[in-house]
Scaffold this active site. Sequence first.
Site, PDB file in Angstrom:
ATOM      1  N   LYS A  74      -4.140  -4.784  -8.749  1.00  0.00           N
ATOM      2  CA  LYS A  74      -5.090  -5.887  -8.600  1.00  0.00           C
ATOM      3  C   LYS A  74      -6.500  -5.440  -8.966  1.00  0.00           C
ATOM      4  CE  LYS A  74      -3.957  -6.457  -4.284  1.00  0.00           C
ATOM      5  NZ  LYS A  74      -2.917  -5.428  -4.190  1.00  0.00           N
ATOM      6  N   THR A  75      -6.926  -4.363  -8.329  1.00  0.00           N
ATOM      7  CA  THR A  75      -8.268  -3.883  -8.614  1.00  0.00           C
ATOM      8  C   THR A  75      -8.399  -3.459 -10.068  1.00  0.00           C
ATOM      9  OG1 THR A  75      -8.451  -3.135  -6.349  1.00  0.00           O
ATOM     10  CG2 THR A  75     -10.034  -2.238  -7.910  1.00  0.00           C
ATOM     11  N   SER A 120      15.197 -12.130  12.530  1.00  0.00           N
ATOM     12  CA  SER A 120      16.199 -11.248  11.952  1.00  0.00           C
ATOM     13  C   SER A 120      16.143  -9.827  12.490  1.00  0.00           C
ATOM     14  CB  SER A 120      16.112 -11.255  10.430  1.00  0.00           C
ATOM     15  OG  SER A 120      15.002 -10.514  10.024  1.00  0.00           O
ATOM     16  N   LYS A 140      16.453  -6.967   1.345  1.00  0.00           N
ATOM     17  CA  LYS A 140      16.543  -6.011   2.445  1.00  0.00           C
ATOM     18  C   LYS A 140      17.426  -4.826   2.080  1.00  0.00           C
ATOM     19  CE  LYS A 140      15.732  -9.308   6.169  1.00  0.00           C
ATOM     20  NZ  LYS A 140      16.384 -10.137   7.193  1.00  0.00           N
ATOM     21  N   PRO A 200      -0.098  -3.476  -1.977  1.00  0.00           N
ATOM     22  CA  PRO A 200      -1.029  -2.438  -2.399  1.00  0.00           C
ATOM     23  C   PRO A 200      -0.526  -1.696  -3.635  1.00  0.00           C
ATOM     24  CG  PRO A 200      -0.554  -2.242  -0.047  1.00  0.00           C
ATOM     25  CD  PRO A 200       0.356  -3.289  -0.591  1.00  0.00           C
TER      26      PRO A 200
HETATM   27  N1  LIG Z   1       1.153  -2.266 -14.488  1.00  0.00           N
HETATM   28  C1  LIG Z   1       0.409  -1.146 -14.383  1.00  0.00           C
HETATM   29  N2  LIG Z   1       0.198  -0.394 -15.466  1.00  0.00           N
HETATM   30  C2  LIG Z   1      -0.545   0.734 -15.378  1.00  0.00           C
HETATM   31  N3  LIG Z   1      -1.116   1.182 -14.282  1.00  0.00           N
HETATM   32  C3  LIG Z   1      -0.961   0.465 -13.161  1.00  0.00           C
HETATM   33  C4  LIG Z   1      -0.189  -0.743 -13.158  1.00  0.00           C
HETATM   34  N4  LIG Z   1      -0.205  -1.251 -11.908  1.00  0.00           N
HETATM   35  C5  LIG Z   1      -0.943  -0.423 -11.174  1.00  0.00           C
HETATM   36  N5  LIG Z   1      -1.403   0.611 -11.916  1.00  0.00           N
HETATM   37  C6  LIG Z   1      -2.251   1.701 -11.442  1.00  0.00           C
HETATM   38  O1  LIG Z   1      -2.010   1.938 -10.068  1.00  0.00           O
HETATM   39  C7  LIG Z   1      -3.183   2.311  -9.388  1.00  0.00           C
HETATM   40  C8  LIG Z   1      -3.403   1.443  -8.188  1.00  0.00           C
HETATM   41  O2  LIG Z   1      -3.749   0.131  -8.579  1.00  0.00           O
HETATM   42  P1  LIG Z   1      -4.896  -0.721  -7.915  1.00  0.00           P
HETATM   43  O3  LIG Z   1      -5.916   0.149  -7.274  1.00  0.00           O
HETATM   44  O4  LIG Z   1      -5.389  -1.702  -8.905  1.00  0.00           O
HETATM   45  O5  LIG Z   1      -4.061  -1.427  -6.793  1.00  0.00           O
HETATM   46  P2  LIG Z   1      -4.405  -2.725  -5.937  1.00  0.00           P
HETATM   47  O6  LIG Z   1      -3.404  -3.735  -6.299  1.00  0.00           O
HETATM   48  O7  LIG Z   1      -5.827  -3.066  -6.093  1.00  0.00           O
HETATM   49  O8  LIG Z   1      -4.068  -2.216  -4.479  1.00  0.00           O
HETATM   50  P3  LIG Z   1      -4.794  -2.558  -3.069  1.00  0.00           P
HETATM   51  O9  LIG Z   1      -4.203  -3.812  -2.553  1.00  0.00           O
HETATM   52  O10 LIG Z   1      -4.383  -1.381  -2.214  1.00  0.00           O
HETATM   53  O11 LIG Z   1      -6.251  -2.618  -3.337  1.00  0.00           O
HETATM   54  C9  LIG Z   1      -4.306   2.215 -10.390  1.00  0.00           C
HETATM   55  O12 LIG Z   1      -4.600   3.488 -10.864  1.00  0.00           O
HETATM   56  C10 LIG Z   1      -3.720   1.335 -11.474  1.00  0.00           C
HETATM   57  O13 LIG Z   1      -4.305   1.576 -12.713  1.00  0.00           O
HETATM   58 MG   LIG Z   2      -7.475  -2.836  -4.752  1.00  0.00          MG
END
Ligand SMILES: Nc1ncnc2c1ncn2[C@@H]1O[C@H](COP(=O)(O)OP(=O)(O)OP(=O)(O)O)[C@@H](O)[C@H]1O
Ligand SMILES: [Mg+2]
Length: 819
Positions: A391-392, A708, A751, A387
């Site tokens: 990704k989003t 483990s 770990k 998370p």
């Molecule tokens: N490499 C990055 N550079 C800048 N901002 C980032 C980066 N990675 C994540 N963020 C920021 O972190 C926040 C969370 O990211 P996002 O919602 O895309 O997560 P996700 O991977 O979709 O998580 P989930 O699995 O919970 O849906 C967003 O505001 C995103 O812009």
């Molecule tokens: Mg997401």
Amino acid sequence: MMQNDRNHVRAEQQPAAPHAAQAPAADTRHEPMSLPPDALIIVPVRNIVLFPGIVLPLSLGRPKSIAAAQEAARRERPIGVLLQREPEADDPAPEQMYRTGTLGGILRYVTAQDGTHHVVCQGEQRFRVLEFLDGYPFMVARIERIEEPDDRTPETEARLFHLKERALEALQLLPQVPPELISTVQSVSSPSTGADMVASFMDLKPEEKQEVLETLDVRRRLDRVIELLNYRIEILKLSRDIGQQTRDSMEGRQREYILREQLKAIQKELGEGEGTAAEIQELEKAIAEAGMPPEVEEQARKELKRLERMPEAAAEYSMVRTYLDWLIELPWSKLSEDAIDITEARRILDEDHYGLDKIKRRILEYLAVRKLNPTGKSPILCFVGPPGVGKTSLGQSIARATGRKFVRASLGGVHDEAEIRGHRRTYIGALPGNIIQGIRKAGTRNPVFMLDEMDKLGAGFHGDPSSALLEVLDPEQNSTFRDNYLAVPFDLSQVMFIGTANVLDGIPGPLRDRMEVIELPSYTEDEKVEIARRYLVRRQLEANGLTPEQAEISDEAIRAIVRDYTREAGVRNLERLIGSVFRNLAVRIAEGQVEHVRIGPEDLHGILGPRRFEDEVAMRTSVPGVATGLAWTPVGGDILFVEATRVPGSGKLILTGQLGDVMKESAQAALSLIKSRAGELGIAESLFEKSDIHVHVPAGAIPKDGPSAGVAMFTALVSLLTGRCARSDTAMTGEISLRGLVLPVGGIKEKVLAAHRAGIRRVMLPARNRKDFEDIPESARNDLEFVWLERVDDATAAALSGSHTQGAERAEPMPASAG
Ligand SMILES: Nc1ncnc2c1ncn2[C@@H]1O[C@H](COP(=O)(O)OP(=O)(O)OP(=O)(O)O)[C@@H](O)[C@H]1O
Ligand SMILES: [Mg+2]
């Protein structure tokens, strides 16, 4: 409330938006008000009668009604659906209300995109108003529930039989009756329910329905419904005969004109249907302009014809109307112009995301291929990672870079095919599935469509959602995707689908095969600090209306937040906490206390409270029965807690927390080992006979399998059974053998790093893992104390505090729960 005037009918037909909430918005929360136990929140309705056993949608127009339904939804109590004697009254007084109504259980509370509110109610039981109560922001009454005893007598059974026959006859006379309605009528077996159901479906005047509702004597109720039904059938036959005669003697438009006139005359006679013409015309125009494919347009026109012939008060009218709205509003031919400029796309990706170079490169390749061969079948990308790693937000950037709309649907917890593909229209309250809802929200038929949480897709008994998804993602099939509700094909072939998941393993195999998986790793501490510095701080400043001149946060402070306040692979909590810091500053600046603030690590305590992660471990391990273990996950390590507790029972071992088989076995082994050396450990054998041991490993997102956790299980159990707490600064990993040896395990580096991140000071590792010590980064090696384990006794000696005897005494009188 679902009244007859045009605006309200329109509002009612607005289909629920895809972001329909289960419960009303949190910001309307207020102090709970007290209601006497026999009081009921009443929602007055103008022209609807809810019957027990029937599900009906109600639109809420009046603020009081909205408040009433929200309060009831919040309390998880039914509302009282009560008909107004005077439908025009906007704020009806008690004497303008009928006294008998129906308790409606709230199945769904929906706030539509256009701001209208709706509840879907299930009629539960009749009630009678004893007295209306003053002093509430909506109508409240003390009521008495009306019990309806079993009503099956030869007299009522015979009438039910007759009623069903007549009802089926009436249905046959109606155009395009859903087959489900017919089978529902056929299958009803309770006389009172039968009468209610037929009354509910018939297009009766509200007063007539109310009369049926108030007729408690089932025999008389059946007689009355049969009487009303007979009258209806006469009308329907008459109308059919008129049609028959005129069809014989007239042609084409002339015939249709006359039929329509006659229909109007009949409807007028019945006091219905005036003013529909304008609405129909409007719909006709909208259909013509919607850009539908011919097959769909034909279907829409057919439905419009049905609508025209239907009295407005009929329950079905609203169903057809909603359906037409869906057809009209879908972007059948609306496309965003696909303008892929690779340089620009690269700029946008960099602008929104730090690092992730390999991933950005892969995305650009993907876009380049798409640009060169727009009609080719490009692979479906699937972002997999923990998370908050972006990704989003990468999906959003892709949409921005390609000039497309962005929509998402979460598949988490979806276990019913209908959630993806929609419910058949004949089911009351039916709506299209996630996919079509998303498309409508996008407003174009080529958006970037993110399918979130593909790994949390459930498999249920109502059809397998993953097979519906396969169809959605299959380029051979998705140009004619058929949603159950729409029942006409929609072309999804231009949609750019992107999947996301936290772990690859959770995605059903066939779906995984169809996608190209791109893994996003978790961030290191340095990367997190960098992301915060360059992106999150700026974003949060803006979000809180601050400028960089007003508020600053030092790198050390950011690092301290990363270390002490978050324990995550991504940066979501980090961003949230930076937001909290700025919100706090915004208040101070707005109040004029200060003009410029620079936040250092020493300021964090005052704003964010005590450091969180050391505390978590300390808090969790403050009772006997909990040990801190270390887990390896594909995206880095994590700490996990093994919690053991003892409940009265007969010596069983209960395991929860979605453990894999190997992990379950290691819990079993740990318990056997303890039993075999109970004496040495100072544990009374009798303890095992009269109690069950429950081992739970919380934290949903960590995959929990492998051997483990053996040492942690053993330690947690000994802690529980001897009453000695585990040290909160210590975490452990290692497999155990039944002879009490500690065996080596994998993932030592990850770990140990996870333990370090979590603020652990001592790490216990299998002695036979000494060879992996070299792999551990220097910073962690220097900060941590290492305890090397040969045997399980080394683990308990080093991890548990206190003396045996004291613990054994504590454990003897059996507590209901010790962990
Ligand atoms: N490499 C990055 N550079 C800048 N901002 C980032 C980066 N990675 C994540 N963020 C920021 O972190 C926040 C969370 O990211 P996002 O919602 O895309 O997560 P996700 O991977 O979709 O998580 P989930 O699995 O919970 O849906 C967003 O505001 C995103 O812009
Ligand atoms: Mg997401």
